[in-house]
Design an enzyme around this catalytic site. Structure first.
Site, short mmCIF file in Angstrom:
data_model
loop_
_atom_site.label_atom_id
_atom_site.label_comp_id
_atom_site.label_asym_id
_atom_site.label_seq_id
_atom_site.Cartn_x
_atom_site.Cartn_y
_atom_site.Cartn_z
CG ASP A 51 -6.14 -0.75 -3.63
OD1 ASP A 51 -5.99 0.18 -2.83
OD2 ASP A 51 -7.16 -0.87 -4.34
CD GLU A 66 6.90 -17.01 -9.74
OE1 GLU A 66 7.29 -16.11 -10.52
OE2 GLU A 66 5.72 -17.41 -9.69
C1 GLC Z 1 -7.77 1.52 -1.38
C2 GLC Z 1 -6.93 2.75 -1.60
C3 GLC Z 1 -7.85 3.90 -1.87
C4 GLC Z 1 -8.62 3.59 -3.14
C5 GLC Z 1 -9.36 2.27 -3.02
C6 GLC Z 1 -9.85 1.78 -4.34
O1 GLC Z 1 -8.57 1.61 -0.25
O2 GLC Z 1 -6.10 2.97 -0.50
O3 GLC Z 1 -7.17 5.12 -1.97
O4 GLC Z 1 -9.53 4.61 -3.41
O5 GLC Z 1 -8.55 1.25 -2.51
O6 GLC Z 1 -8.80 1.32 -5.13
#
Ligand code: GLC
Length: 527
Positions: free
Chosen positions: A202, A256
């Site tokens: 993310d 790993e």
């Molecule tokens: C990414 C996710 C989103 C979230 C953001 C903060 O963009 O897809 O849904 O709000 O990160 O973690």
């Protein structure tokens, strides 16, 4: 491009599941892990060979799970660790790989690491987050958050500000601290050891920041609120000097193991230079890493643009795996953006692209965004109901019943009023449905290695409305044509061939003449 795509893919297609909205089994109106397990046969029949489940970890849910309070546990609203192990077993029993979300750049403010960090300036975890003194009674610098407002929140008890690239409840981890990097790599190992096949990583762009935390440059082309994200060119709050190094270190955990994959969530920023160079640099941090193709999210329905975006992305991915998608849980749904006929054509193309083809749950039946009201559960990032991300996160439409077969009680978000026309049960019986088309295409992706591994070149179709591609592998050749006009178009093919599949049943080739209906698409086998 004339060389073959040499990458080995762990899978060829992926369904992104937003766990709150797939299937509620425990009767609280919110989807859960057992609900996903219950629907594993649906996923298998659909023909995807991987799923990506967005966060289900312990969380106060201020960002619906992207605010993680325990990386190694399941939030009770979704079930428990044993439920996840069962989900994994049931998926693997059907040869479906499982990817989960890793949120490495911030935690919840309720995470014990942050609770400790906040407890005092001398706490050993203080430096796990980014704490700074104010600047003459103001924030340390001018950075603004993607969730709206300033990126700094003042903590009166310790007299300092902490940094958050998103909500104030999502403090940024300090990746310059090696202990943080070790801790997050251990999270990855925990899930990989359990049998998870890959990670969607993310919001990576802030993993490294300007070490001096200098102000972002003001964007003088922007004429809105000076606290909005667009008011700045984000030249210091992200893409810092250790950006690629930290991503490489994270992705190296894959080494790993034999067969793990990482896919970064990355939106290149055109104000920071060439976007394809940015894609390339992120994708190439490690051979087992890659980044999603995000350009369809703002598809302007222009054949040439679409074609070149695809080719440029393939050039940027090179030997690493391309992940083609049309949107995700943060974007308006493709059918709402483009309307069904165009979205059908784009989904057709997406499922014929190399590497991995990604579908957002419900897109395979043509689900649309819902109009929310003030009373509906709202996304913490929303600036208006119109751009609330929850519009695209409503319950999966399994059947035409009151709650669409998602739950037996009132769901956390309203079911789309079109549930009687747009649902799995109805489309399963209708050979003309989008679901039927997606299943056929996924079957072909399985049967024909050329679709995953073959080369892809853009063709000059001689018709400005029609986008064409040539796919090749081991002497076999396929061609793809998509009509971007709403009226029928004719194309003279460079070679004669046979239609394998089309968006509409009546598309055929007569000698070297192809007639495509408005927004029609076709896959042709060249003799
Ligand atoms: C990414 C996710 C989103 C979230 C953001 C903060 O963009 O897809 O849904 O709000 O990160 O973690």
């Amino acid at each position: 491009r004339s060389t073959l795509f040499p990458y080995t893919t762990l899978f060829r297609s992926l369904e992104l599941i937003y766990p709150r909205s797939f299937r509620d089994l425990n009767g609280d109106g919110v989807g859960d892990l057992n609900g996903i397990t219950l629907k594993m046969d649906y996923l298998s029949d659909l023909g995807v060979d991987a799923i990506w489940i967005s966060p289900f970890f312990t969380s106060p849910m201020t960002d619906l799970g992207y605010d993680v309070a325990d990386y190694q546990n399941v939030d009770p609203v979704f079930g428990g660790l044993d439920d996840f192990r069962m989900l994994l077993d049931e998926a693997h029993a059907r040869d479906i790989k499982v990817m989960i979300d890793l949120v490495p750049c911030h935690t919840s403010d309720q995470h014990p690491w942050f609770v400790e960090s906040r407890s005092g300036r001398d706490n050993p975890k203080r430096d796990w987050y980014v704490w700074r003194d104010g600047n003459d009674g103001h924030e340390p610098n001018n950075w603004v958050s993607l969730a709206g407002g300033k990126s700094w929140t003042f903590d009166a008890d310790s007299g300092q500000y902490y940094l958050h690239s998103f909500l104030p409840t999502q403090p940024d981890l300090n990746w310059d601290n090696p202990e943080v990097r070790l801790a997050i790599k251990d999270v990855v190992r925990f899930w990989f050891d359990m049998g998870v096949d890959g990670m969607r990583v993310d919001a990576i762009w802030g993993i490294s920041k300007d070490p001096e935390l200098r102000d972002d440059t003001v964007n003088y082309d922007f004429h809105g609120d000076s606290n909005s994200y667009g008011a700045y060119i984000h030249d210091h709050c992200k893409h810092g000097p250790h950006f690629q190094e930290y991503l490489h270190e994270l992705a190296s955990v894959c080494d790993e193991y034999d067969d793990k994959q990482m896919v970064f969530e990355f939106y290149p920023d055109e104000r920071l230079g060439d976007i394809w160079r940015q894609y390339h640099d992120v994708i190439h941090v490690h051979p087992k890493a890659t980044a999603f193709f995000m350009e369809h999210r703002q598809n302007d329905w222009h054949g040439e643009h679409t074609g070149w975006n695809i080719m440029n992305y393939l050039e940027a991915t090179g030997e690493n795996t391309p992940f083609f998608c049309l949107g995700n849980h943060d974007q308006p749904r493709v059918t709402s953006r483009l309307g069904l006929p165009r979205s059908r054509a784009l989904q057709f193309l997406n499922l014929l692209c190399p590497g991995v083809s990604v579908m957002y749950y419900g897109d395979e039946i043509g689900m649309e965004d819902v109009d929310l009201t003030q009373h509906d559960a709202q996304d913490g990032f929303h600036h208006s109901l119109q751009d609330d991300r929850n519009r695209a996160r409503t319950p999966m439409q399994w059947n035409s019943s009151r709650y669409a077969g998602f739950a037996n009680v009132l769901p956390w978000l309203p079911v789309h009023p079109n549930r009687k026309q747009v649902n799995v049960a109805k489309e399963t019986k209708d050979p003309g449905s989008l679901l039927w088309l997606c299943r056929k295409l996924l079957e072909l992706r399985h049967e024909l290695p050329i679709l995953r591994h073959g080369t892809m070149e853009k063709l000059d179709t001689g018709n400005g409305f029609v986008l064409g591609f040539r796919r090749q592998l081991d002497g076999q050749q396929l061609q793809i044509y998509i009509n971007f006009a709403d009226s029928a178009q004719t194309v003279w093919l460079p070679e004669t061939g046979r239609v394998i599949i089309g968006t509409n049943p009546d598309i055929h080739v007569d000698g070297d003449v192809l007639q495509l209906p408005g927004y029609g698409g076709v896959l042709i086998d060249i003799k």
